[in-house]
Design a protein around this motif. Structure first.
Motif, PDB file in Angstrom:
ATOM      1  N   ASN A  52       0.269  26.822   9.210  1.00 18.90           N
ATOM      2  CA  ASN A  52       1.304  26.344   8.289  1.00 18.90           C
ATOM      3  C   ASN A  52       0.902  25.010   7.685  1.00 18.90           C
ATOM      4  N   ILE A  53       1.582  24.665   6.590  1.00 22.92           N
ATOM      5  CA  ILE A  53       1.224  23.436   5.871  1.00 22.92           C
ATOM      6  C   ILE A  53       2.468  22.613   5.532  1.00 22.92           C
ATOM      7  N   MET A  54       2.289  21.315   5.426  1.00 20.46           N
ATOM      8  CA  MET A  54       3.361  20.420   4.969  1.00 20.46           C
ATOM      9  C   MET A  54       2.692  19.192   4.383  1.00 20.46           C
ATOM     10  N   GLY A  55       3.453  18.369   3.690  1.00 20.58           N
ATOM     11  CA  GLY A  55       2.823  17.146   3.197  1.00 20.58           C
ATOM     12  C   GLY A  55       3.461  16.602   1.948  1.00 20.58           C
ATOM     13  N   PHE A  56       2.820  15.563   1.387  1.00 22.27           N
ATOM     14  CA  PHE A  56       3.274  15.006   0.114  1.00 22.27           C
ATOM     15  C   PHE A  56       2.082  14.880  -0.813  1.00 22.27           C
ATOM     16  N   SER A  57       2.377  14.905  -2.135  1.00 23.32           N
ATOM     17  CA  SER A  57       1.280  14.950  -3.095  1.00 23.32           C
ATOM     18  C   SER A  57       1.209  13.710  -3.972  1.00 23.32           C
ATOM     19  N   SER A  58       2.064  12.705  -3.685  1.00 19.71           N
ATOM     20  CA  SER A  58       1.916  11.432  -4.401  1.00 19.71           C
ATOM     21  C   SER A  58       2.522  10.329  -3.556  1.00 19.71           C
ATOM     22  N   ALA A  59       2.021   9.116  -3.761  1.00 20.36           N
ATOM     23  CA  ALA A  59       2.541   7.983  -3.002  1.00 20.36           C
ATOM     24  C   ALA A  59       4.030   7.794  -3.289  1.00 20.36           C
ATOM     25  N   ASP A  60       4.456   8.073  -4.530  1.00 23.37           N
ATOM     26  CA  ASP A  60       5.872   7.858  -4.916  1.00 23.37           C
ATOM     27  C   ASP A  60       6.826   8.712  -4.113  1.00 23.37           C
ATOM     28  N   SER A  61       6.343   9.895  -3.671  1.00 20.55           N
ATOM     29  CA  SER A  61       7.268  10.774  -2.958  1.00 20.55           C
ATOM     30  C   SER A  61       7.152  10.595  -1.447  1.00 20.55           C
TER      31      SER A  61
END
Ligand code: NCD
Length: 306
Positions: free
Chosen positions: A66-75
């Motif tokens: 499975n995967i999770m995460g964020f794709s920009s510093a702003d989020s």
């Protein structure tokens, strides 16, 4: 526990094993489809990405994880001022492995010191990009049948391009490597890489400005984009950005078996007409990126598939 900060973290023998594993994954995908069931990959991306983030995610999904995460510093909480070390302590409670991209050189190194899960450097500023290098090595080995004994042209932004920096570090360990460094004067390879890596290992290289002069003698051409986000002013970027455009007229100067690689994204440095040439290998390279990241995740998680 093992992290991946630089391509040098793996010996040449370990790299061979990793590439062999990637080859087996390519040939027998079903065998690996459940290898990471119940495991989670976190992608912590403080800088834009398409391929690197999504190929890590595709790799984990292909392994049944499975995967999770964020794709920009702003989020992420970075926008509130959270440190990388606090973020990684937190992520260590959620995931089994993570991939981090950051605009600051050394940020993933800080993270791995505070992490209780393996950290993959997915690009740190203008410094290193080890998973792209693993991708590049697998691509070269698959296309040419070997690594070493070849003349490699590196073209474009050799100053800020982290993919080039990492690739040079990795390739100097193979016998018979020669480089032709093709860049405008302002974007030459940093002096510390020339002295600490090329000169120290007695690697023959020449620096040229004109791509046309280099093309007839290359076994491989590695194109790169001018790294807009690392420039201090827009004017310099605009002046440099279209310095090299590889088109079919230039490809006619190159040997029949000179493959063209590019880490992508491409801006204008390769015209789309080149895509149809059998020597254009940059989209194959994208596919190899998934296999090698699958092999990397298995290796760092110490999962063996029988
Ligand atoms: C590279 C990067 O991010 O350094 N992209 C990638 O990961 N494939 C190259 C680039 O952005 O020019």
């Amino acid at each position: 526990m093992r992290h991946l900060m630089s391509p040098m973290d793996f010996s040449v023998e370990e790299l061979e094993k990793l590439m062999d594993l990637a080859g087996d994954i390519e040939a027998n995908p079903a065998k690996y489809a459940h290898a990471c069931e119940g495991k989670k990959l976190a992608t912590l991306f403080y800088e834009p990405s398409t391929r690197t983030r999504l190929s890590h995610e595709a790799a984990m999904l292909n392994l049944g994880g499975n995967i999770m995460g964020f794709s920009s510093a702003d989020s992420s909480s970075a926008a509130k001022g959270e440190s990388v070390s606090d973020t990684i302590r937190t992520i260590s409670c959620y995931a089994d492995i993570c991939a981090m991209r950051h605009p600051k050189e050394g940020a993933p190194m800080v993270a791995c010191r505070h992490s209780s899960i393996p950290v993959i450097n997915a690009g740190d500023g203008g410094h290193q990009h080890p998973t792209q290098t693993l991708t590049d090595l697998l691509t070269i080995r698959s296309l040419k049948g070997h690594l070493g004994n070849m003349t490699i042209g590196l073209c474009g932004d050799l100053k800020f391009g982290r993919t080039v920096h990492s690739l040079i570090h990795a390739l100097v360990r193979y016998p018979g490597i020669r480089f032709v460094l093709i860049s405008p004067e302002e974007l030459r390879l940093p002096g510390y890489i020339r002295s600490d890596v090329l000169d120290k290992n007695e690697i023959p290289y020449e620096e040229v400005v004109r791509l046309e002069d280099a093309l007839p003698n290359l076994d491989l051409l590695y194109m790169t984009r001018v790294q807009k986000e690392r420039f201090f002013n827009e004017e310099d970027y605009v002046r440099m950005k279209d310095f090299y455009i590889l088109d079919m007229k230039k490809m006619a100067l190159a040997p029949e078996d000179m493959y063209v690689l590019h880490p992508l994204p491409r801006v204008n440095e390769i015209s789309v007409e080149v895509d149809a040439d059998p020597r254009a290998a940059y989209f194959k390279q994208v596919q190899y990126g998934v296999y090698i990241r699958m092999a990397l995740i298995l290796t760092l998680l110490e999962i063996e598939v029988k």
